[in-house]
Scaffold this motif. Structure first.
Motif, PDB file in Angstrom:
ATOM      1  N   SER A  86      38.702 -24.728 104.153  1.00 55.01           N
ATOM      2  CA  SER A  86      37.420 -25.354 103.763  1.00 55.01           C
ATOM      3  C   SER A  86      37.415 -26.877 103.895  1.00 55.01           C
ATOM      4  CB  SER A  86      37.083 -24.972 102.324  1.00 55.01           C
ATOM      5  OG  SER A  86      38.139 -25.418 101.490  1.00 55.01           O
ATOM      6  N   ASP A  87      38.403 -27.595 103.294  1.00 49.38           N
ATOM      7  CA  ASP A  87      38.249 -29.074 103.272  1.00 49.38           C
ATOM      8  C   ASP A  87      38.876 -29.731 104.495  1.00 49.38           C
ATOM      9  OD1 ASP A  87      41.086 -30.023 101.185  1.00 49.38           O
ATOM     10  OD2 ASP A  87      40.834 -28.547 102.789  1.00 49.38           O
ATOM     11  N   ARG A  88      39.239 -28.921 105.487  1.00 49.92           N
ATOM     12  CA  ARG A  88      39.866 -29.539 106.671  1.00 49.92           C
ATOM     13  C   ARG A  88      38.797 -29.778 107.748  1.00 49.92           C
ATOM     14  NH1 ARG A  88      45.195 -27.744 106.204  1.00 49.92           N
ATOM     15  NH2 ARG A  88      45.846 -28.277 104.074  1.00 49.92           N
ATOM     16  N   ILE A  89      37.929 -30.763 107.460  1.00 53.09           N
ATOM     17  CA  ILE A  89      36.944 -31.127 108.497  1.00 53.09           C
ATOM     18  C   ILE A  89      36.949 -32.639 108.668  1.00 53.09           C
ATOM     19  CG2 ILE A  89      35.340 -29.154 108.260  1.00 53.09           C
ATOM     20  CD1 ILE A  89      33.637 -31.089 106.462  1.00 53.09           C
ATOM     21  N   PHE A  90      36.552 -33.100 109.829  1.00 49.27           N
ATOM     22  CA  PHE A  90      36.462 -34.538 110.049  1.00 49.27           C
ATOM     23  C   PHE A  90      35.114 -34.994 109.508  1.00 49.27           C
ATOM     24  CE2 PHE A  90      37.436 -38.561 111.646  1.00 49.27           C
ATOM     25  CZ  PHE A  90      36.253 -39.108 112.114  1.00 49.27           C
ATOM     26  N   ASP A  91      35.122 -35.488 108.260  1.00 52.24           N
ATOM     27  CA  ASP A  91      33.876 -35.831 107.557  1.00 52.24           C
ATOM     28  C   ASP A  91      33.642 -37.333 107.665  1.00 52.24           C
ATOM     29  OD1 ASP A  91      32.561 -35.076 104.226  1.00 52.24           O
ATOM     30  OD2 ASP A  91      31.912 -36.490 105.780  1.00 52.24           O
ATOM     31  N   LEU A  92      32.775 -37.739 108.597  1.00 53.12           N
ATOM     32  CA  LEU A  92      32.558 -39.173 108.854  1.00 53.12           C
ATOM     33  C   LEU A  92      31.875 -39.856 107.668  1.00 53.12           C
ATOM     34  CD1 LEU A  92      33.127 -41.210 111.044  1.00 53.12           C
ATOM     35  CD2 LEU A  92      30.937 -40.674 112.114  1.00 53.12           C
ATOM     36  N   LYS A  93      31.074 -39.109 106.919  1.00 55.00           N
ATOM     37  CA  LYS A  93      30.396 -39.684 105.733  1.00 55.00           C
ATOM     38  C   LYS A  93      31.445 -40.076 104.681  1.00 55.00           C
ATOM     39  CE  LYS A  93      25.671 -37.804 105.689  1.00 55.00           C
ATOM     40  NZ  LYS A  93      25.805 -36.631 106.642  1.00 55.00           N
ATOM     41  N   LYS A  94      32.443 -39.185 104.552  1.00 62.83           N
ATOM     42  CA  LYS A  94      33.521 -39.434 103.584  1.00 62.83           C
ATOM     43  C   LYS A  94      34.305 -40.700 103.989  1.00 62.83           C
ATOM     44  CE  LYS A  94      36.737 -36.143 101.410  1.00 62.83           C
ATOM     45  NZ  LYS A  94      37.487 -34.891 101.749  1.00 62.83           N
ATOM     46  N   ILE A  95      34.556 -40.808 105.269  1.00 60.55           N
ATOM     47  CA  ILE A  95      35.299 -41.979 105.786  1.00 60.55           C
ATOM     48  C   ILE A  95      34.472 -43.244 105.591  1.00 60.55           C
ATOM     49  CG2 ILE A  95      36.037 -43.063 107.952  1.00 60.55           C
ATOM     50  CD1 ILE A  95      37.175 -40.376 108.791  1.00 60.55           C
ATOM     51  N   ASP A  96      33.191 -43.138 105.878  1.00 51.87           N
ATOM     52  CA  ASP A  96      32.297 -44.305 105.734  1.00 51.87           C
ATOM     53  C   ASP A  96      32.244 -44.778 104.280  1.00 51.87           C
ATOM     54  OD1 ASP A  96      28.925 -45.140 106.626  1.00 51.87           O
ATOM     55  OD2 ASP A  96      30.837 -46.036 107.206  1.00 51.87           O
ATOM     56  N   GLY A  97      32.167 -43.817 103.363  1.00 49.04           N
ATOM     57  CA  GLY A  97      32.144 -44.146 101.929  1.00 49.04           C
ATOM     58  C   GLY A  97      33.428 -44.842 101.508  1.00 49.04           C
ATOM     59  N   ALA A  98      34.538 -44.324 101.983  1.00 45.21           N
ATOM     60  CA  ALA A  98      35.841 -44.916 101.634  1.00 45.21           C
ATOM     61  C   ALA A  98      35.972 -46.314 102.234  1.00 45.21           C
ATOM     62  CB  ALA A  98      36.960 -44.005 102.140  1.00 45.21           C
ATOM     63  N   PHE A  99      35.506 -46.454 103.465  1.00 43.92           N
ATOM     64  CA  PHE A  99      35.566 -47.780 104.125  1.00 43.92           C
ATOM     65  C   PHE A  99      34.795 -48.804 103.297  1.00 43.92           C
ATOM     66  CE2 PHE A  99      36.158 -50.765 107.393  1.00 43.92           C
ATOM     67  CZ  PHE A  99      34.957 -51.321 107.786  1.00 43.92           C
ATOM     68  N   LYS A 100      33.587 -48.452 102.868  1.00 44.23           N
ATOM     69  CA  LYS A 100      32.761 -49.379 102.075  1.00 44.23           C
ATOM     70  C   LYS A 100      33.438 -49.689 100.737  1.00 44.23           C
ATOM     71  CE  LYS A 100      28.195 -48.465 104.059  1.00 44.23           C
ATOM     72  NZ  LYS A 100      28.344 -47.281 104.970  1.00 44.23           N
ATOM     73  N   TYR A 101      34.081 -48.672 100.156  1.00 40.35           N
ATOM     74  CA  TYR A 101      34.809 -48.853  98.886  1.00 40.35           C
ATOM     75  C   TYR A 101      35.877 -49.940  99.038  1.00 40.35           C
ATOM     76  CZ  TYR A 101      38.500 -47.779  95.438  1.00 40.35           C
ATOM     77  OH  TYR A 101      39.477 -47.870  94.459  1.00 40.35           O
ATOM     78  N   PHE A 102      36.685 -49.831 100.091  1.00 39.91           N
ATOM     79  CA  PHE A 102      37.778 -50.808 100.260  1.00 39.91           C
ATOM     80  C   PHE A 102      37.243 -52.201 100.573  1.00 39.91           C
ATOM     81  CE2 PHE A 102      41.583 -48.547  99.544  1.00 39.91           C
ATOM     82  CZ  PHE A 102      41.349 -47.225  99.912  1.00 39.91           C
ATOM     83  N   LEU A 103      36.242 -52.267 101.433  1.00 34.94           N
ATOM     84  CA  LEU A 103      35.734 -53.603 101.795  1.00 34.94           C
ATOM     85  C   LEU A 103      35.045 -54.284 100.625  1.00 34.94           C
ATOM     86  CD1 LEU A 103      36.631 -52.990 104.687  1.00 34.94           C
ATOM     87  CD2 LEU A 103      34.597 -54.162 105.470  1.00 34.94           C
ATOM     88  N   ASN A 104      34.454 -53.500  99.726  1.00 32.84           N
ATOM     89  CA  ASN A 104      33.830 -54.089  98.522  1.00 32.84           C
ATOM     90  C   ASN A 104      34.866 -54.496  97.486  1.00 32.84           C
ATOM     91  OD1 ASN A 104      31.250 -53.838  99.522  1.00 32.84           O
ATOM     92  ND2 ASN A 104      31.005 -51.761  98.708  1.00 32.84           N
ATOM     93  N   LYS A 105      35.951 -53.727  97.408  1.00 33.86           N
ATOM     94  CA  LYS A 105      36.916 -53.942  96.311  1.00 33.86           C
ATOM     95  C   LYS A 105      37.951 -55.019  96.643  1.00 33.86           C
ATOM     96  CE  LYS A 105      40.059 -51.360  93.248  1.00 33.86           C
ATOM     97  NZ  LYS A 105      40.568 -50.005  92.869  1.00 33.86           N
ATOM     98  N   TYR A 106      38.316 -55.158  97.920  1.00 31.26           N
ATOM     99  CA  TYR A 106      39.432 -56.046  98.286  1.00 31.26           C
ATOM    100  C   TYR A 106      38.962 -57.204  99.161  1.00 31.26           C
ATOM    101  CZ  TYR A 106      42.312 -52.322  96.414  1.00 31.26           C
ATOM    102  OH  TYR A 106      42.874 -51.396  95.567  1.00 31.26           O
TER     103      TYR A 106
END
Ligand SMILES: Nc1ncnc2c1ncn2[C@@H]1O[C@H](COP(=O)(O)OP(=O)(O)OP(=O)(O)O)[C@@H](O)[C@H]1O
Ligand SMILES: C[C@H](N)[C@H](N)CCCCCC(=O)O
Ligand SMILES: [Mg+2]
Length: 216
Positions: A86-106
């Motif tokens: 089930s969770d083994r998919i290339f989820d670009l939305k998930k990656i985009d969310g994580a990218f924004k998280y790091f750029l906002n936090k650091y």
């Protein structure tokens, strides 16, 4: 100073994690709150763990690497084997969310790719497309020895065609003393690409004072 850099390479096992860790270590030592982000991993999340340790930040491996496949191969290839999981998919939305998280936090985020620049993440979406999406300046990690000229120039050519900002090339790892090409590969790459080149020998650290081009 950039908001971050994208570390790609001419191939897998070239030194992206090693170089990313050394950059993160140097930034952390200079007091800069540095994020680390490896959007996709296959086989294990050991790169994420090494990056977190180097940056000395309180993040877990699943946050640093939100998309994971078990089979140690290209993400697209692994997804073909793991499509029933089930969770083994290339989820670009998930990656985009994580990218924004790091750029906002650091203040600065070191992003590591997966393998080389044309590794398929999905059938028609490659590491190069992730580079375009993130729009961060790029560092190309390459080997010292015979074969690196072709691999490095191909990677640089692709990035230029994509109009991506290339900060420079870092040759990383052991120098084979029986390989005569090691003596001239760095200077040839510099002459042809006109890019900054750093030769990072075995277990060497990245000196950001001497190589400001890496972060600004
Ligand atoms: N300058 C260096 N000094 C010491 N070891 C190095 C150096 N560069 C690379 N290595 C070693 O080479 C091996 C491959 O490097 P690394 O894991 O960083 O590659 P990678 O490009 O991140 O691979 P992957 O595509 O799997 O993420 C590792 O054992 C790493 O420690
Ligand atoms: C499993 C390995 N360590 C890498 N993370 C994945 C590299 C994919 C390379 C695909 C390819 O170029 O053939
Ligand atoms: Mg790695």
């Amino acid at each position: 100073m950039y908001k971050g850099i994208f570390v790609t390479a001419t191939d897998t096992e070239t030194g992206k994690t090693y170089v990313s860790c050394k950059i993160a270590e140097a930034l952390e030592k200079s007091g800069i709150n540095t994020g680390v982000f490896k959007p996709v991993s296959t086989g294990d999340r050991n790169d994420a763990k090494a990056l977190i340790k180097a940056a000395k930040i309180d993040e877990n491996a699943e946050t640093v690497t939100p998309v994971f496949f078990k089979n140690p191969m290209s993400p697209y290839g692994a997804s073909l084997f793991e499509r029933r999981v089930s969770d083994r998919i290339f989820d670009l939305k998930k990656i985009d969310g994580a990218f924004k998280y790091f750029l906002n936090k650091y203040k600065f985020t070191v992003v590591e790719g997966v393998g080389g620049i044309l590794v398929p993440l999905k059938q028609n979406f490659f590491v190069s497309d992730l580079i375009k999406k993130f729009n961060l300046p790029v560092i190309v990690v390459a080997r010292f020895g015979l074969g690196t000229l072709n691999h490095t120039l191909l990677t640089v050519e692709k990035l230029k065609r994509d109009n991506q900002k290339i900060l420079g090339v870092i040759l990383s790892g052991k120098k084979n003393k029986n390989d005569i090409s090691v003596k001239s590969n760095a200077s040839i790459i510099k002459k042809i690409t006109k890019l900054p080149i750093l030769e990072l020998g075995y277990n060497e650290k990245v000196d950001l004072e001497k190589n400001r081009w890496i972060i600004k």
